[in-house]
Enzyme design. Sequence first.
Site, PDB file in Angstrom:
ATOM      1  N   SER A  81      -1.396   2.516   3.791  1.00 64.52           N
ATOM      2  CA  SER A  81      -0.835   3.856   3.961  1.00 64.52           C
ATOM      3  C   SER A  81      -1.293   4.780   2.842  1.00 64.52           C
ATOM      4  O   SER A  81      -1.014   5.976   2.883  1.00 64.52           O
ATOM      5  CB  SER A  81       0.685   3.769   3.928  1.00 64.52           C
ATOM      6  N   TYR A 115       4.534   4.896   4.894  1.00 66.12           N
ATOM      7  CA  TYR A 115       4.777   4.286   6.208  1.00 66.12           C
ATOM      8  C   TYR A 115       6.186   3.687   6.258  1.00 66.12           C
ATOM      9  O   TYR A 115       6.771   3.542   7.307  1.00 66.12           O
ATOM     10  CB  TYR A 115       3.787   3.139   6.465  1.00 66.12           C
ATOM     11  N   GLY A 116       6.672   3.312   5.080  1.00 66.05           N
ATOM     12  CA  GLY A 116       7.912   2.540   4.997  1.00 66.05           C
ATOM     13  C   GLY A 116       9.129   3.218   5.583  1.00 66.05           C
ATOM     14  O   GLY A 116      10.122   2.561   5.898  1.00 66.05           O
ATOM     15  N   CYS A 143      -1.193  -3.715   3.527  1.00 67.87           N
ATOM     16  CA  CYS A 143       0.073  -2.985   3.540  1.00 67.87           C
ATOM     17  C   CYS A 143       1.110  -3.906   4.162  1.00 67.87           C
ATOM     18  O   CYS A 143       0.952  -4.342   5.318  1.00 67.87           O
ATOM     19  CB  CYS A 143      -0.118  -1.713   4.380  1.00 67.87           C
ATOM     20  N   CYS A 181       5.305  -4.741  -1.600  1.00 65.75           N
ATOM     21  CA  CYS A 181       4.585  -3.519  -1.229  1.00 65.75           C
ATOM     22  C   CYS A 181       3.333  -3.468  -2.099  1.00 65.75           C
ATOM     23  O   CYS A 181       3.415  -3.709  -3.312  1.00 65.75           O
ATOM     24  CB  CYS A 181       5.478  -2.302  -1.499  1.00 65.75           C
ATOM     25  N   THR A 182       2.203  -3.175  -1.489  1.00 65.49           N
ATOM     26  CA  THR A 182       0.941  -3.245  -2.242  1.00 65.49           C
ATOM     27  C   THR A 182       0.795  -2.124  -3.268  1.00 65.49           C
ATOM     28  O   THR A 182      -0.103  -2.171  -4.117  1.00 65.49           O
ATOM     29  CB  THR A 182      -0.274  -3.245  -1.289  1.00 65.49           C
TER      30      THR A 182
HETATM   31  N1  DGL Z   1       1.506  -0.222   0.522  1.00 64.09           N
HETATM   32  C1  DGL Z   1       2.478  -0.160   1.577  1.00 64.09           C
HETATM   33  C2  DGL Z   1       3.163  -1.509   1.708  1.00 64.09           C
HETATM   34  O1  DGL Z   1       2.638  -2.502   1.233  1.00 64.09           O
HETATM   35  C3  DGL Z   1       3.318   1.018   1.298  1.00 64.09           C
HETATM   36  C4  DGL Z   1       4.243   1.390   2.324  1.00 64.09           C
HETATM   37  C5  DGL Z   1       4.543   2.825   2.495  1.00 64.09           C
HETATM   38  O2  DGL Z   1       3.642   3.607   2.716  1.00 64.09           O
HETATM   39  O3  DGL Z   1       5.732   3.105   2.501  1.00 64.09           O
HETATM   40  O4  DGL Z   1       4.195  -1.653   2.306  1.00 64.09           O
END
Ligand code: DGL
Length: 259
Positions: free
Chosen positions: A11, A42-43, A73, A183-184
């Site tokens: 994301s 995205y979360g 993600c 979360c990455t």
């Molecule tokens: N890097 C996404 C993950 O690992 C981030 C999520 C987001 O955009 O909220 O969930």
Amino acid sequence: MSTQPIGIFDSGVGGTSIWKEIHKLLPNENTLYLADSANAPYGLKGKKTIINLSIKNTEYLIDKGCKLIVVACNTATTNAISVLRETYNIPFIGIEPAIKPAALNTQTKAVGILATKGTLSSELFHKTTNLFASNIKVIECIGEGLVELIERGQLDSDEMSALLKVYLKPMIDANIDYLVLGCTHYPYLIPMLIDLLPNHVKIIDSGEAVARQTKAVLEKYNLLSTKTIRPKNKFFTNGNPEIMQSLLDSKFKVDILDF
Ligand code: DGL
């Protein structure tokens, strides 16, 4: 085919933490990274929207000839990877919170997990937690606002530190000895987390495991790059390229994604 790139999407900028592990383990691979920062986070989105965005990202990477896609993600993996695997005929690697090693190794029988709402509310996360962590205490926390701050380049801000203090308090009170980063984006917070957590708490993220899995799958399908000339690593974002650039070595160039 083996010299075609590995496609990686997230994301936003967070998946670069996974790209770094992949690049370390597989330096001969060409890679193409897509940061959908315009749609981050995205979360907080519903499952259907996360699936549609993941399809869009996947089709972009497939159009560019990617031989394998890493969904870097947790939110997209836990909500959309089964649809991607059913729809497209290339291998997909996903990332999920590493709850299993934390649950197997905890001495205090309490582990913390920091992730997005989309990941913590997903069926896949519940299934994994029930399977491996039903006999221990799991303190879940939605990292509200953290991805937004990272996307704005405010990694070391007072606001970040204030939010983390609030999120870690119930975990510290419950005497966790493992904190799972789900979360990455969060590996970029590790220096601050180390400062805020008691010394005995170990932080786990899944980046290395994802890189190992990527290698294993490339081997299985005979897709490992054998070329020895300098590989290309391309980065595209529909957000602010300077923020993404600040997380990467200056030898890697970030381009605008018109998307
Ligand atoms: N890097 C996404 C993950 O690992 C981030 C999520 C987001 O955009 O909220 O969930």
